[in-house]
Design an enzyme around this catalytic site. Structure first.
Site, short mmCIF file in Angstrom:
data_model
loop_
_atom_site.label_atom_id
_atom_site.label_comp_id
_atom_site.label_asym_id
_atom_site.label_seq_id
_atom_site.Cartn_x
_atom_site.Cartn_y
_atom_site.Cartn_z
N GLU A 1 1.78 -4.60 10.99
CA GLU A 1 1.20 -3.43 11.03
C GLU A 1 2.15 -2.53 11.82
O GLU A 1 1.70 -2.79 12.81
CB GLU A 1 -0.21 -3.35 11.20
N GLU B 1 1.90 3.78 2.84
CA GLU B 1 2.44 3.27 4.12
C GLU B 1 3.88 3.24 4.11
O GLU B 1 4.61 2.31 4.18
CB GLU B 1 1.90 1.66 4.64
N HIS C 1 0.81 -1.37 -0.02
CA HIS C 1 -0.04 0.05 -0.05
C HIS C 1 0.89 1.18 0.22
O HIS C 1 1.60 1.46 0.85
CB HIS C 1 -0.89 -0.02 0.96
N HIS D 1 3.19 -3.62 6.89
CA HIS D 1 2.26 -2.63 6.43
C HIS D 1 2.33 -1.50 7.61
O HIS D 1 2.87 -1.85 8.49
CB HIS D 1 0.79 -3.10 6.36
#
Lengths: 599, 218
Positions: A289, A92, A89, A219
């Site tokens: 994350e 990010e 993504h 991420h």
């Protein structure tokens, strides 16, 4: 604190001091700078670092990977592979920085004594930017762009790369955040699974590796360490294996700066990368994350640059731990007599397995002959090539024979588990096992036993016997099997996709004059997938079980003897890209009694 | 001088005529050619069609895959027992466009368009070619976006009861972060287009529109 943990902790502190860092992480890099830093690492360390393109983005930009390995310019097929990928993504940014950080750390510390042993057995691949077009767009267009830059042809741009993998693609309600059917949405899943060159490049790259063992995907944000499944809250096969790895990573992350990552997220995601590879390959994959945490808005994607180093530092011990699990064999159980602990212990050679990995000599019973309903002692021998392993967990399971065997699985039964200290050398652990009464689900007097050893410094990364040295397996027949002389191979397609089913016999183990015939299974109309791939053999639907009978022909006049029949079974999934076989085998013992005396 | 006057009059006439009576060309071109559609079992089968036959999916809806059967693709599919049928492309293919003109929004809903952004001088909408064409016939002006890519609005939704989370997620928002908000409930930070925001408000959720970040260049 064990020696390994101490090492990792000290490494983290060392990193925190910034003492080794040549790359400046006090500010965000531009996409061009990330590429340049990766190239500079390779140029400055040509013996151990090589920058390679694994494919191109939809706009034609290369997707760079840094390969880190000894003999880096050579493909060493006996080495395992670990993949660290970041920035599916675009917005990010901290993820890309963390990827770059890991690449630099592994290059700079390649020769550190505790790391070198593991890295010597591995090829590590760091892909800091999986989405180069989107990344560039966040610097020249919209800072909070998420997708790639596919021109959808309808006035919109972009496909969410982490909703574009084939497993569970396009399922769900078809809206953000779990994956959207609408091209304008941030989680648009694309016109088809693997419609995007970026996801296809990652798929083909990972499938093309010799022995992929672990996958970590960075991420942001939220400080969450996720494991499959993403598409459902139900447990995946091998949940306890994945949960152990994830929880251990969370503990290691927390030990650095005190940030304790969560292990679940509040929504589902369909077509996600780690789901795909666990489903397809039983390749352990995790999604980290990274920082920050908290219920922030878009600002969470652009934390101050001062957060880059702490975010990367705290994830370093989790990375190192995965590398140790993947590259350093310490505790192991033989899969076959010739097994020296290598991973994999056997490979499919097109018509048979290179070794019978279902015949572990480290798993045996006393008494040797199994009688249904009787209790026997099940011995498991564990080898420890390292120092004392305190608190190791040894588990034993049994299950119906099936293709392929995995432990733990949704269908295996725990015989027992013990926590033991394993000194250097061999240790035999005993379990009490009541041999099941009657036949297995397929009507055979035949069971498979799996033994698993794990320790915080050496954990299994998969559930397939041949792919991890922490796991051994052996098939057993009860005495009733010898009496029945019933020969068959039962196969259940445990994969979630259609799979080609093949059975072959290794004639080298047969006594002279013996022959085993594999009669064809009843014809059925081939599926369209089979026809698309020109597969002619039988295809099993997901979850389908088939009984393949075997016919033993013994030439008249053959002497009374006991022979073994080695059966190789394999499932080859009907999927795009490289089709990786998984399987199992059975070794049957068959007795030819003396001919009756003439009347 | 006389020639010049004549030329000037001619120019004015021409300009004036164009200005007063010219109807701008339609921005929505309906497709004359049909699409082809077939049914697959799952996404893996679609991926195999792409890999083995070079089929290019233009859209999917559930198990249906829409594409154009170029070359010998149709014959190859038929040989594999696929039932390929034609379908009107205008009911399948979508566009995202800028809409201006009459100030009433109701017709946009009535036509069945998805409203992505309300701007002070118009809307950004998406819908099938047929629906967009219908809107145009109602007197609205449709234009290509020409680089004005729509982005979801950053929103904040505070829930009193966490059990309402599924209702929030069901409308389709890109979740940035969510979690408990002390003892005051549950908070969701995300990005949403107008239709999702409308759906949330229709269910009486308090939706706060956050500052829309400008196009930021670091």
């Amino acid at each position: 604190m064990t020696r390994g943990r101490t090492f990792v902790f000290l490494m983290a502190l060392f990193v925190a001091s910034g003492a080794f860092a040549a790359i400046d992480f006090s500010a965000y890099h531009t996409p061009e700078q990330v590429d340049a830093e990766l190239a500079a690492l390779a140029t400055a360390n040509p013996a151990i670092a090589l920058r390679v393109s694994i494919g191109n983005s939809v706009e034609g930009r290369p997707i760079w990977a840094l390969k880190i390995s000894d003999n880096v310019a050579t493909d060493e097929p006996d080495e395992g592979d670990v993949v660290i990928v970041a920035l599916h993504h675009a917005r990010e940014w901290v993820a890309a920085e963390a990827g770059l950080f890991m690449a630099e750390y592994l290059v700079e510390h390649f020769s550190d004594p505790e790391l070198a042993d593991c890295l010597a057995n591995l090829e590590v691949w760091v892909v800091p930017v999986a989405n180069p077009d989107g990344y560039l767009h966040t610097t020249t267009g919209y800072r909070y762009w998420r997708k790639n830059r596919r021109d959808n042809g309808d006035g919109t741009f972009g496909v969410d790369l982490n909703r574009n993998y084939a497993f569970q693609w396009g399922e769900g309600v078809g809206l953000d955040p779990e994956g959207s059917a609408y091209s304008v949405d941030d989680t648009y899943w694309g016109s088809a699974a693997f419609s995007e060159p970026e996801t296809m490049a990652l798929r083909d790259f990972i499938q093309g590796l010799d022995h992929p063992r672990a996958l970590l995907s960075f991420h942001t944000y939220g400080e969450i360490f996720l494991r499959p499944w993403s598409y459902t809250s139900a447990d995946p096969p091998g949940e306890s294996t994945l949960a152990l790895l994830a929880q251990d990573s969370i503990d290691r992350i927390s030990a650095v700066h005190g940030h304790t990552y969560q292990e679940t997220i509040w929504y589902r995601a369909f077509g996600e990368m780690t789901d795909y590879f666990w489903h397809e390959r039983r390749l352990a994959g995790f999604t980290a994350e990274l920082r920050p945490t908290g219920t922030l808005d878009l600002a969470g994607f652009s934390p101050p640059a001062s957060q880059i180093l702490p975010a990367a530092e705290e994830n370093l011990p989790a990375v190192l731990s995965l590398l140790k699990d993947a590259g350093c064999r310490r505790l192991w159980i033989k899969d076959h007599a010739a097994d020296s602990g290598s991973e994999p212990s056997a490979v499919w050679l097109g018509d048979h397995w290179s070794e019978p990995f279902w015949t572990s000599p480290d798993i045996w019973t006393e008494p040797e002959a199994l009688v249904e309903g009787e209790t026997v002692t099940l011995h498991v021998r564990v080898h420890n090539d390292g120092p004392m392993a305190s608190g190791a967990l040894v588990q034993a399971f049994f299950t119906d024979p099936r293709i392929a065997l995995e432990f733990p699985s949704l269908t295996s039964t725990l015989i027992g588990q013990v926590t033991v200290d394993l000194p250097p050398g061999d240790t035999v652990v005993d379990f009490s096992w009541e041999v099941p009464t009657g036949t297995n689900s397929w009507g055979e007097y035949h069971w498979c036993v799996g033994a698993l050893v794990s320790h915080p410094e050496d954990r299994p990364l998969t559930t397939l016997i041949e792919k991890t040295s922490n796991l051994g397996g052996r098939n057993f027949q009860t005495v009733q099997a010898l009496a029945s002389q019933f020969l068959a191979v039962a196969a259940t397609n445990f994969l979630g996709v259609d799979a080609e089913f093949r059975v072959t016999i290794d004639p080298s183990t047969l006594p002279a004059g013996w022959e085993v015939v594999v009669p064809p299974l009843p014809q059925r109309t081939p599926s369209r997938k089979a026809r698309l791939l020109r597969v002619e053999g039988p295809v099993l639907r997901p979850g389908e079980t088939v009984m393949q009978p075997l016919r033993l022909r013994i030439a008249p006049g053959s002497p009374a003897t006991t022979g073994t029949i080695q059966v190789n079974g394999v499932l080859i999934p009907l999927v795009p890209g490289q089709r990786s076989p998984v399987g199992n085998g059975y070794t049957y013992e068959v007795r030819l009694p003396p001919a009756p005396a003439p009347p | 001088m006389r020639v010049s006057r004549i030329l000037l009059v001619g120019l004015l006439t021409t300009t004036g005529c164009h200005w007063c009576h010219h109807k701008p060309p339609s921005a929505v071109t309906l497709e004359a050619r049909p699409l082809q559609v077939l049914e697959v079992e799952d996404a893996t089968e679609t991926a195999l069609l792409v890999q083995e036959l070079g089929l290019v999916p233009l859209a999917t809806a559930g198990r249906r895959v829409f594409f154009r059967a170029e070359g010998d693709l149709l014959q190859r599919l038929t040989a594999l027992d696929y039932q390929v049928v034609d379908t009107d492309a205008n009911d399948v293919l979508t566009r995202t466009m800028w809409v201006s003109g009459p100030s009433q929004e109701a017709p946009l809903h009535e036509v069945g368009l998805r409203i992505l952004r309300r701007e002070k001088d118009g809307w950004i909408v998406s819908g099938t070619l047929r629906r967009l064409s219908l809107l145009e016939k109602l007197g609205y002006r449709l234009e290509e976006l020409n680089g004005r890519e729509p982005h979801p609005r950053p929103i904040l939704v505070v829930l009193e009861d966490r059990r309402d989370l599924s209702k929030v997620l069901a409308v389709g928002i890109d979740v940035y972060a969510m979690g408990p908000l002390g003892d005051r409930g549950f908070v969701v930070n995300g990005g949403a287009f107008e239709d999702a925001i409308d759906a949330l408000r229709a269910q009486n959720f308090a939706v706060k529109i956050q500052v829309d970040p400008a196009e930021v260049t670091p």
